[in-house]
Write an enzyme that holds these catalytic residues in place. Structure first.
Site, mmCIF file in Angstrom:
data_model
loop_
_atom_site.group_PDB
_atom_site.id
_atom_site.type_symbol
_atom_site.label_atom_id
_atom_site.label_comp_id
_atom_site.label_asym_id
_atom_site.label_seq_id
_atom_site.Cartn_x
_atom_site.Cartn_y
_atom_site.Cartn_z
ATOM 1 N N ASP A 1 3.853 -3.038 55.110
ATOM 2 C CA ASP A 1 3.170 -4.243 54.624
ATOM 3 C C ASP A 1 3.576 -5.481 55.420
ATOM 4 O O ASP A 1 4.701 -5.969 55.281
ATOM 5 C CB ASP A 1 3.519 -4.420 53.147
ATOM 6 C CG ASP A 1 2.954 -5.685 52.550
ATOM 7 O OD1 ASP A 1 1.903 -6.146 53.041
ATOM 8 O OD2 ASP A 1 3.549 -6.206 51.587
ATOM 9 N N SER B 1 4.786 -8.899 53.370
ATOM 10 C CA SER B 1 6.075 -9.091 52.711
ATOM 11 C C SER B 1 7.161 -8.690 53.705
ATOM 12 O O SER B 1 6.854 -8.295 54.826
ATOM 13 C CB SER B 1 6.165 -8.280 51.413
ATOM 14 O OG SER B 1 6.113 -6.883 51.672
ATOM 15 N N ASN C 1 10.544 -7.179 52.582
ATOM 16 C CA ASN C 1 11.643 -6.385 52.027
ATOM 17 C C ASN C 1 11.266 -4.919 51.913
ATOM 18 O O ASN C 1 10.097 -4.578 51.734
ATOM 19 C CB ASN C 1 12.035 -6.901 50.640
ATOM 20 C CG ASN C 1 12.761 -8.224 50.702
ATOM 21 O OD1 ASN C 1 12.130 -9.268 50.709
ATOM 22 N ND2 ASN C 1 14.082 -8.176 50.768
ATOM 23 N N TRP D 1 11.755 -1.671 49.536
ATOM 24 C CA TRP D 1 12.219 -1.214 48.228
ATOM 25 C C TRP D 1 11.612 0.143 47.895
ATOM 26 O O TRP D 1 10.504 0.471 48.325
ATOM 27 C CB TRP D 1 11.910 -2.222 47.117
ATOM 28 C CG TRP D 1 10.456 -2.394 46.762
ATOM 29 C CD1 TRP D 1 9.607 -3.341 47.224
ATOM 30 C CD2 TRP D 1 9.687 -1.583 45.850
ATOM 31 N NE1 TRP D 1 8.352 -3.179 46.678
ATOM 32 C CE2 TRP D 1 8.374 -2.110 45.826
ATOM 33 C CE3 TRP D 1 9.980 -0.470 45.059
ATOM 34 C CZ2 TRP D 1 7.363 -1.563 45.040
ATOM 35 C CZ3 TRP D 1 8.963 0.082 44.269
ATOM 36 C CH2 TRP D 1 7.673 -0.459 44.266
ATOM 37 N N TYR E 1 3.919 -9.306 43.599
ATOM 38 C CA TYR E 1 2.840 -9.211 44.568
ATOM 39 C C TYR E 1 1.556 -9.688 43.894
ATOM 40 O O TYR E 1 1.555 -10.045 42.714
ATOM 41 C CB TYR E 1 2.689 -7.774 45.060
ATOM 42 C CG TYR E 1 3.929 -7.239 45.751
ATOM 43 C CD1 TYR E 1 4.098 -7.397 47.119
ATOM 44 C CD2 TYR E 1 4.922 -6.578 45.030
ATOM 45 C CE1 TYR E 1 5.231 -6.909 47.761
ATOM 46 C CE2 TYR E 1 6.060 -6.091 45.661
ATOM 47 C CZ TYR E 1 6.213 -6.258 47.023
ATOM 48 O OH TYR E 1 7.332 -5.789 47.649
ATOM 49 N N ASP F 1 -2.775 -9.012 57.069
ATOM 50 C CA ASP F 1 -1.966 -8.318 56.061
ATOM 51 C C ASP F 1 -2.381 -6.860 55.914
ATOM 52 O O ASP F 1 -3.413 -6.544 55.331
ATOM 53 C CB ASP F 1 -2.115 -9.043 54.722
ATOM 54 C CG ASP F 1 -1.192 -8.517 53.648
ATOM 55 O OD1 ASP F 1 -0.417 -7.582 53.931
ATOM 56 O OD2 ASP F 1 -1.242 -9.036 52.515
ATOM 57 N N THR G 1 -2.958 -5.399 52.198
ATOM 58 C CA THR G 1 -4.092 -5.808 51.367
ATOM 59 C C THR G 1 -5.329 -5.047 51.825
ATOM 60 O O THR G 1 -5.635 -5.004 53.016
ATOM 61 C CB THR G 1 -4.338 -7.319 51.473
ATOM 62 O OG1 THR G 1 -3.209 -8.007 50.943
ATOM 63 C CG2 THR G 1 -5.571 -7.736 50.683
#
Length: 376
Positions: free
Chosen positions: A89, A92, A94, A96, A132, A269, A272
């Site tokens: 992505d 963003s 990070n 996780w 998000y 992005d 998306t």
């Protein structure tokens, strides 16, 4: 339901305890101190030009396409490695994945990381929350080995989720690997791509994305595969080093400017699925293409009229990027819907755009490159 992976908020708990980490000097840093880095990069460039694929010391990661809505790749975390599917992505920054400590319903049908089974895992007491466009999570920051393709990054910061919103229950991915700038990262955690570059694991400070409606989608770290595009890359400067943010000059339909008449900021992005923009402009586009809202918030289009709908032209840095109706209309068995969606923030050029144009995200020059894709 579409996923808008746009990082909009974060919360970090008080009382953070820094976990001491022993970090060896990278090969890249050593060569730089010895004055040999420039020579090494030059040799790599000369060697790589001999390969017809155009790849230069790069690592590729195949992406699975789920109904043109999610593109998911496989990574491995820990020692021994535990497998996870993630969205790569650019909206963003990070990484996780779910934790075995997660009690949310969204974690019940996804792979969960068990830190007790990894000999290389280190934890912290920092609690991280990420929201998000749709979906959110909260978890604990930790550090472990992360493998992406052939690249192995050690002591990589990642968040182990302990709570996730119900929406993520329906996702085809376990977690998210953010590829935005470090300034977008929660609590300053180094993004995975920056770790790759800082540790000398890739030869070029860039990555490229090829998305297809069929098979063969791929993200390439540290290189550009020119077999995926035609013509030349058109470079556009990044206007703010947080998201991959650029400026749209205008959006035109039937010869009329329907949005961004005086220019507007936008982000490229990969997380998306749609093209999103200001509500008033999006309403005008929906009306122009004959899209009508239904009770679920989708804008439906008569499937029989797709061939007669006009191209939408997005002008970026003086270049026109055409989107035919076959690109911006989502076609499902028995129904068709518009691929445009309203947002209150920046314009978003999501997968609808990226499926038409190969994209290079160049951190060394803070620019984004576009070229028409070779369609499979």
């Amino acid at each position: 339901m579409r996923l808008l992976l746009l990082l909009v908020s974060m919360a970090i708990s008080q009382g953070f305890v820094q976990v001491p980490l022993t970090r060896r000097k990278s090969l890249r840093k050593t060569l730089q101190e010895l004055g040999l880095l420039a020579e090494l990069n030059s040799n790599i460039q000369n060697l790589s030009s001999k390969y017809s694929s155009g790849l230069q010391e790069a690592a590729t990661e195949p992406l699975a396409n789920y109904m043109d809505n999610e593109y998911v790749g496989t990574i491995y975390i820990g020692t021994p490695p535990q497998e996870f599917s993630v969205v790569f992505d650019t909206g963003s920054a990070n990484l996780w994945v779910p934790s075995v400590s997660c009690t949310s319903a969204a974690c019940t049908n996804h792979h969960k990381f068990n830190p007790h089974l990894s000999s290389s895992f280190h934890t912290s007491t920092e609690v991280v929350s990420i929201s998000y466009g749709t979906g959110s999570m909260r978890g604990i920051l930790g550090y472990d080995t992360v493998q992406v393709g052939s690249i192995i990054a050690e002591k990589q910061g990642l968040v182990l989720s302990e709570a996730e919103s119900l929406f993520l229950y329906y996702s085809h991915f376990d977690g998210i690997l953010g590829l935005g700038y470090p300034s977008l990262s929660v609590s300053g955690t180094t993004p995975v791509f920056d770790t790759m570059w800082n540790e000398g694991l890739i030869s070029q400070d860039l990555f490229s994305v090829y998305l297809s409606s069929g098979n063969g989608s791929v993200i390439t770290f540290g290189g550009i595969d020119n077999s995926h595009y035609t013509g030349s890359l058109q470079w556009v400067p990044v206007t703010e080093q947080k998201f991959w943010q650029i400026t749209i000059n205008s959006i035109t339909l039937n010869g009329q400017v329907v949005a961004c008449q005086y220019g507007c900021p936008a982000i490229v992005d990969t997380g998306t699925s749609v093209i999103a923009g200001h509500p008033e402009a999006i309403r005008g586009i929906q009306k122009a293409i004959g899209a009508n809202p239904d009770i679920y918030g989708l804008y439906n289009v008569n499937c029989n009229k797709i061939s007669s709908l006009p191209d939408i032209i997005i002008t970026i840095d003086g270049m026109n990027y055409n989107l035919p109706a076959s690109a911006y209309i989502n076609q499902f068995p028995g129904s068709c819907s518009s691929g445009f969606q309203s947002t209150s923030g920046l314009w978003i050029l999501g997968d609808i755009f990226i499926r038409e144009y190969f994209v290079v995200f160049d951190r060394s020059n803070n620019r984004v490159g576009f070229a028409p894709i070779v369609k499979s």
